[in-house]
Design a protein around this motif. Structure first.
Motif, PDB file in Angstrom:
ATOM      1  N   GLU A 131       0.844  -1.191   0.000  1.00  0.00           N
ATOM      2  CA  GLU A 131       0.000   0.000   0.000  1.00  0.00           C
ATOM      3  C   GLU A 131       0.877   1.238   0.000  1.00  0.00           C
ATOM      4  N   ASP A 132       0.323   2.373  -0.435  1.00  0.00           N
ATOM      5  CA  ASP A 132       1.046   3.642  -0.390  1.00  0.00           C
ATOM      6  C   ASP A 132       1.385   3.978   1.055  1.00  0.00           C
ATOM      7  N   CYS A 133       2.601   4.422   1.286  1.00  0.00           N
ATOM      8  CA  CYS A 133       3.015   4.698   2.658  1.00  0.00           C
ATOM      9  C   CYS A 133       4.235   5.607   2.666  1.00  0.00           C
ATOM     10  N   VAL A 134       4.556   6.096   3.863  1.00  0.00           N
ATOM     11  CA  VAL A 134       5.761   6.891   4.089  1.00  0.00           C
ATOM     12  C   VAL A 134       6.529   6.274   5.245  1.00  0.00           C
ATOM     13  N   PHE A 135       7.831   6.100   5.057  1.00  0.00           N
ATOM     14  CA  PHE A 135       8.703   5.685   6.150  1.00  0.00           C
ATOM     15  C   PHE A 135       9.499   6.906   6.599  1.00  0.00           C
ATOM     16  N   LEU A 136       9.435   7.190   7.890  1.00  0.00           N
ATOM     17  CA  LEU A 136      10.181   8.293   8.489  1.00  0.00           C
ATOM     18  C   LEU A 136      11.297   7.722   9.346  1.00  0.00           C
ATOM     19  N   LEU A 137      12.547   8.018   8.997  1.00  0.00           N
ATOM     20  CA  LEU A 137      13.708   7.678   9.799  1.00  0.00           C
ATOM     21  C   LEU A 137      14.164   8.966  10.469  1.00  0.00           C
ATOM     22  N   CYS A 138      14.362   8.952  11.790  1.00  0.00           N
ATOM     23  CA  CYS A 138      14.709  10.214  12.452  1.00  0.00           C
ATOM     24  C   CYS A 138      15.525   9.979  13.711  1.00  0.00           C
ATOM     25  N   SER A 139      16.307  10.992  14.061  1.00  0.00           N
ATOM     26  CA  SER A 139      17.021  10.996  15.336  1.00  0.00           C
ATOM     27  C   SER A 139      16.075  11.450  16.437  1.00  0.00           C
ATOM     28  N   ASP A 140      16.546  11.338  17.689  1.00  0.00           N
ATOM     29  CA  ASP A 140      15.663  11.690  18.801  1.00  0.00           C
ATOM     30  C   ASP A 140      15.425  13.189  18.913  1.00  0.00           C
ATOM     31  N   GLY A 141      16.146  13.978  18.105  1.00  0.00           N
ATOM     32  CA  GLY A 141      15.851  15.400  18.066  1.00  0.00           C
ATOM     33  C   GLY A 141      14.441  15.688  17.589  1.00  0.00           C
ATOM     34  N   LEU A 142      13.863  14.785  16.792  1.00  0.00           N
ATOM     35  CA  LEU A 142      12.472  14.906  16.355  1.00  0.00           C
ATOM     36  C   LEU A 142      11.534  14.021  17.163  1.00  0.00           C
ATOM     37  N   SER A 143      11.959  12.792  17.465  1.00  0.00           N
ATOM     38  CA  SER A 143      11.035  11.818  18.071  1.00  0.00           C
ATOM     39  C   SER A 143      10.768  12.072  19.547  1.00  0.00           C
ATOM     40  N   ASP A 144      11.653  12.809  20.238  1.00  0.00           N
ATOM     41  CA  ASP A 144      11.426  13.082  21.658  1.00  0.00           C
ATOM     42  C   ASP A 144      10.083  13.779  21.888  1.00  0.00           C
ATOM     43  N   ARG A 145       9.501  13.492  23.033  1.00  0.00           N
ATOM     44  CA  ARG A 145       8.229  14.075  23.480  1.00  0.00           C
ATOM     45  C   ARG A 145       7.080  13.761  22.521  1.00  0.00           C
ATOM     46  N   ASP A 146       7.183  12.634  21.845  1.00  0.00           N
ATOM     47  CA  ASP A 146       6.101  12.128  20.988  1.00  0.00           C
ATOM     48  C   ASP A 146       5.700  13.115  19.894  1.00  0.00           C
ATOM     49  N   ARG A 147       6.672  13.849  19.346  1.00  0.00           N
ATOM     50  CA  ARG A 147       6.328  14.842  18.327  1.00  0.00           C
ATOM     51  C   ARG A 147       5.806  14.186  17.052  1.00  0.00           C
ATOM     52  N   VAL A 148       6.318  13.022  16.702  1.00  0.00           N
ATOM     53  CA  VAL A 148       5.832  12.344  15.492  1.00  0.00           C
ATOM     54  C   VAL A 148       4.383  11.907  15.684  1.00  0.00           C
ATOM     55  N   GLU A 149       4.084  11.310  16.842  1.00  0.00           N
ATOM     56  CA  GLU A 149       2.721  10.861  17.118  1.00  0.00           C
ATOM     57  C   GLU A 149       1.744  12.040  17.125  1.00  0.00           C
ATOM     58  N   GLN A 150       2.214  13.214  17.527  1.00  0.00           N
ATOM     59  CA  GLN A 150       1.342  14.384  17.603  1.00  0.00           C
ATOM     60  C   GLN A 150       1.070  15.019  16.241  1.00  0.00           C
ATOM     61  N   HIS A 151       2.022  14.892  15.302  1.00  0.00           N
ATOM     62  CA  HIS A 151       1.935  15.688  14.072  1.00  0.00           C
ATOM     63  C   HIS A 151       1.829  14.869  12.782  1.00  0.00           C
ATOM     64  N   TRP A 152       1.805  13.552  12.858  1.00  0.00           N
ATOM     65  CA  TRP A 152       1.837  12.788  11.614  1.00  0.00           C
ATOM     66  C   TRP A 152       0.591  13.022  10.757  1.00  0.00           C
ATOM     67  N   GLN A 153      -0.557  13.176  11.392  1.00  0.00           N
ATOM     68  CA  GLN A 153      -1.784  13.346  10.613  1.00  0.00           C
ATOM     69  C   GLN A 153      -1.816  14.676   9.873  1.00  0.00           C
ATOM     70  N   THR A 154      -1.324  15.727  10.498  1.00  0.00           N
ATOM     71  CA  THR A 154      -1.380  17.051   9.872  1.00  0.00           C
ATOM     72  C   THR A 154      -0.180  17.330   8.972  1.00  0.00           C
ATOM     73  N   GLU A 155       0.970  16.724   9.256  1.00  0.00           N
ATOM     74  CA  GLU A 155       2.190  17.071   8.530  1.00  0.00           C
ATOM     75  C   GLU A 155       2.638  16.021   7.513  1.00  0.00           C
ATOM     76  N   ILE A 156       2.413  14.746   7.780  1.00  0.00           N
ATOM     77  CA  ILE A 156       2.934  13.690   6.899  1.00  0.00           C
ATOM     78  C   ILE A 156       1.845  13.075   6.040  1.00  0.00           C
ATOM     79  N   LEU A 157       0.683  12.840   6.611  1.00  0.00           N
ATOM     80  CA  LEU A 157      -0.396  12.189   5.860  1.00  0.00           C
ATOM     81  C   LEU A 157      -0.776  12.947   4.581  1.00  0.00           C
ATOM     82  N   PRO A 158      -0.740  14.293   4.552  1.00  0.00           N
ATOM     83  CA  PRO A 158      -1.104  14.996   3.309  1.00  0.00           C
ATOM     84  C   PRO A 158      -0.257  14.633   2.099  1.00  0.00           C
ATOM     85  N   VAL A 159       0.990  14.184   2.312  1.00  0.00           N
ATOM     86  CA  VAL A 159       1.819  13.838   1.155  1.00  0.00           C
ATOM     87  C   VAL A 159       1.275  12.595   0.448  1.00  0.00           C
ATOM     88  N   LEU A 160       0.604  11.707   1.196  1.00  0.00           N
ATOM     89  CA  LEU A 160      -0.005  10.530   0.575  1.00  0.00           C
ATOM     90  C   LEU A 160      -1.237  10.901  -0.239  1.00  0.00           C
TER      91      LEU A 160
END
Length: 722
Positions: free
Chosen positions: A425-454
């Protein structure tokens, strides 16, 4: 301003909860919604945790590496607070729908409408879980239709049930038979035969089951084209004076990967301060990129059981290069430089994710955002040892300290994780250092920031820049580095690509010592639980078979040499030669039996010199092919050419092939091995390939043309160009 704590929806396991009416507030905190789903109304408070880990809770902890598929223990409600005789276990991150009121659909409900690729994918995931679940005595959970839920491509377990009896693959085969009538026509016959192999006992281990499903997935995967775009970026952040991170490809405009080409992305977060961490991260990327480029990544080379250990070995090579640099510079303790690693390699219908440290990989699709990797830190280790709940382990001192990273210690104690997944299926893989993943920033913003690219509402470069901005403004305490892989799946119009999948023969095992599942998380669990030196995860069944075969070949070679020395296999002995020579009319069709001096396997060992020809005729050229498993001709050389064996590659479909390097070619009127002469009246053979060129031949063709009576003089003439 601190974000409010989300109120999680939890699944309850225990007696008496089903008797409570909806709307009941349990333990002054958990609001019962429907049936056994509750919402924690006070998530800012830590839940009660058990004073000791029970047998019912232990499997959730020890299977922590499989949290893509199983829920996690949130806490408990004590018998006194729940007004029951036994505690109620609260499970979080289970297959509960986003609105929290209902469960995700069962696999059985969605099965008839799923594609053939998706149906095989679901079964493949169950097969991967069978062995680790069996070790924790919860395999019966995979035989319960009510517990098997799905979220897009992922199989999700509602809860884990302890085994009453030891489930078998026969039972799993009978269980799967319920889905055969509604399977897609392309795979229906395959599944009918596969379940027969399981119920009849012909297929005895989950490793064999995975191999069968692997081959079926490979065939189905040919019906799709995968388009891949990569965008990377790195930034020092607002508080750091320099950047210790590194990424590959280097940040810039997004890259469109040509169809059929390898798609590689790497993120490294350096450790060790200035002139340390940044050196280690750059060195790791250079070594890993070179190692991957040397891997024969082509559909003909597809073999997950060999590619996984190759990626682990490449990681260990990078580790030793950095470790050696530390030793040369006499770095000790905290002065030793190192780096974390996340690496994604898309290959045909799969993606391989290599991980070490606390950098992460997230998988985003229309159905959700999933953290694929498990941090190599103290907290995760405590959970996987069965010592603590994850929520409790995070409260302990040094919970985020790394337990392994590249370059710190020898590879003997290094255990990288390699996971592989089918792409359907269409998808995005995000590889990141803890500079982004700390404090659950990915979980908080994936719908508004990453999902639109799909949805093609924004380009990948804009998503990358926006995520770096979020990391700097909402975290800001560290360097930030990320790589995004946008994968688009497009069905092919070729009708041959949708041909029916046939059942392959079961690959036999070399012994009956039990199952040796290819799932890489098991090897990592073994590292955490035992820490046995030398128990390297890449030492899979395949490598053991190879070493056993090599040992047999060496023994046969020694035996052949002894017999040769005694005259039993002396080629000058008339009694050792064929009694009848082929007639001239037959010489174009018959290859005379060569006089054996050693096992063909020993003669074809890497770096050995061999000569190919035909003692009966020297007019037929040797045709070398340009690719393993393909029929594309690279060129020809005459009979009697001397080669150096480079390597062997094999797949169940293509068989075994050998890459050869041309050392020297015979000239007219010159003996090629002291026995053969070029016929001056024969039609000249064009020498389209010269010494130094490489080419491929099937092993069976090499054995047919192999001249065992290869003299020392010929070997001396045939030394290859280095």
């Amino acid at each position: 301003m601190q974000n409010p704590v989300a109120k999680p929806y939890l699944w309850t396991v225990g007696e008496g909860i089903e008797d409570q009416p909806s709307g009941t507030l349990i333990a002054d905190r958990y609001l019962l919604k429907t049936n056994r789903i509750v919402v924690d109304t006070r998530p800012e408070l830590l839940p009660d945790i058990p004073s000791e880990i029970s047998d019912q809770i232990s499997p959730y902890l020890k299977l922590f590496a499989y949290r893509l598929h199983i829920p996690q223990v949130y806490g408990i409600i004590s018998p006194a607070k729940a007004e029951t005789n036994k505690p109620i276990i609260l499970l979080e991150k289970g297959p509960i729908a986003d609105h929290g009121e209902t469960l995700m659909p069962t696999l059985t409900a969605l099965w008839p409408d799923a594609t053939a690729m998706r149906q095989l994918n679901w079964l493949w995931q169950i097969a991967q879980l069978w062995q680790p679940f069996s070790r924790q005595d919860v395999a019966s959970s995979l035989l319960n239709s009510h517990l098997l839920r799905v979220q897009g491509r992922f199989v999700r377990l509602l809860q884990l049930d302890l085994d009453i009896h030891n489930p078998t693959l026969k039972q799993l085969g009978y269980f799967w038979q319920q889905w055969v009538p509604t399977a897609q026509p392309q795979i229906q016959k395959f599944l009918r035969q596969l379940t027969h192999q399981m119920t009849s006992g012909e297929l005895r281990t989950s490793t064999q089951l995975i191999q069968q499903l692997d081959q079926a997935l490979s065939i189905c995967g040919r019906g799709y084209e995968r388009r891949i775009e990569i965008a990377t970026g790195t930034d020092a952040g607002p508080t750091r004076s320099h950047n210790e991170d590194a990424c590959y490809p280097e940040g810039g405009k997004p890259i469109q990967v040509p169809p059929g080409e390898r798609a590689l992305a790497i993120v490294c977060d350096g450790i060790g301060g200035q002139d340390g961490g940044e050196v280690a991260s750059s060195m790791a990327i250079d070594v890993l990129r070179q190692q991957v480029e040397q891997m024969p990544l082509h559909q003909a080379h597809w073999d997950p059981l060999s590619l996984t250990p190759k990626l682990k070995r490449a990681t260990c090579i990078a580790n030793d290069v950095i470790c050696q640099r530390n030793d040369v510079e006499k770095r000790q303790g905290r002065e030793r430089m190192g780096t974390t690693l996340v690496m994604a390699l898309a290959h045909i219908h799969e993606i391989y994710l290599t991980h070490l440290g606390d950098s992460r990989v997230y998988w985003i699709s229309s159905s959700g955002c999933h953290q694929v990797t498990v941090d190599d830190d103290v907290a995760s280790r405590q959970v996987r040892l069965g010592c603590a709940l994850y929520r409790d382990a995070l409260q302990q001192g040094a919970s985020g300290a790394l337990i392994q990273a590249l370059g710190i210690t020898s590879s003997v104690t290094l255990h990288p994780t390699v996971q592989r997944f089918a792409l359907d299926e269409d998808c995005v893989f995000l590889l990141c250092s803890d500079g982004l993943s700390d404090r659950d920033r990915v979980e908080q913003h994936w719908q508004t920031e990453i999902l639109p690219v799909l949805r093609q509402e924004v380009d990948l470069g804009t998503v990358r820049d926006r995520l770096i901005e979020i990391a700097n403004t909402q975290n800001g305490h560290d360097n930030v580095t990320l790589a995004l892989l946008l994968i688009t799946i497009v069905p092919k119009d070729d009708p041959d690509a949708q041909k029916e999948v046939c059942i392959p023969p079961v690959i036999p095992l070399t012994d009956d010592s039990g199952d040796d599942s290819s799932d890489t998380s098991d090897a990592e669990d073994s590292f955490i639980e035992t820490k046995i030196a030398g128990n390297r995860p890449e030492e899979s069944r395949g490598s053991k078979i190879w070493f056993l075969s090599l040992g047999i070949a060496v023994l046969l070679g020694i035996l052949g040499a002894l017999l040769y020395g005694l005259g039993v296999l002396n080629p000058n002995d008339p009694q050792a030669r064929p009694t009848e020579a082929p007639t001239p009319a037959d010489t174009s069709l018959i290859t005379p039996v060569p006089t054996p001096t050693a096992s063909p396997t020993s003669l074809l060992a890497p770096q050995s010199l061999i000569q190919l020809g035909n003692p009966a005729t020297n007019s037929s050229p040797i045709t070398l092919l340009s690719e393993f498993g393909k029929t594309t001709i690279k060129g020809t050389v005459p009979e009697g050419t001397i080669f150096q064996v480079q390597r062997k590659e094999s797949t169940p479909k293509a068989g075994t092939w050998i890459e050869l390097k041309i050392c020297s070619t015979p000239t007219p009127k010159e003996g090629t091995n002291g026995q053969l002469e070029v016929d001056p009246t024969a039609t000249p053979i064009p020498l389209s390939l010269e010494a130094g060129n490489l080419g491929w031949l099937p092993e069976q063709d090499v054995n047919k043309r192999l001249i065992p009576g290869f003299s020392a003089l010929a070997q001396e003439k045939g030394q290859c160009i280095r």
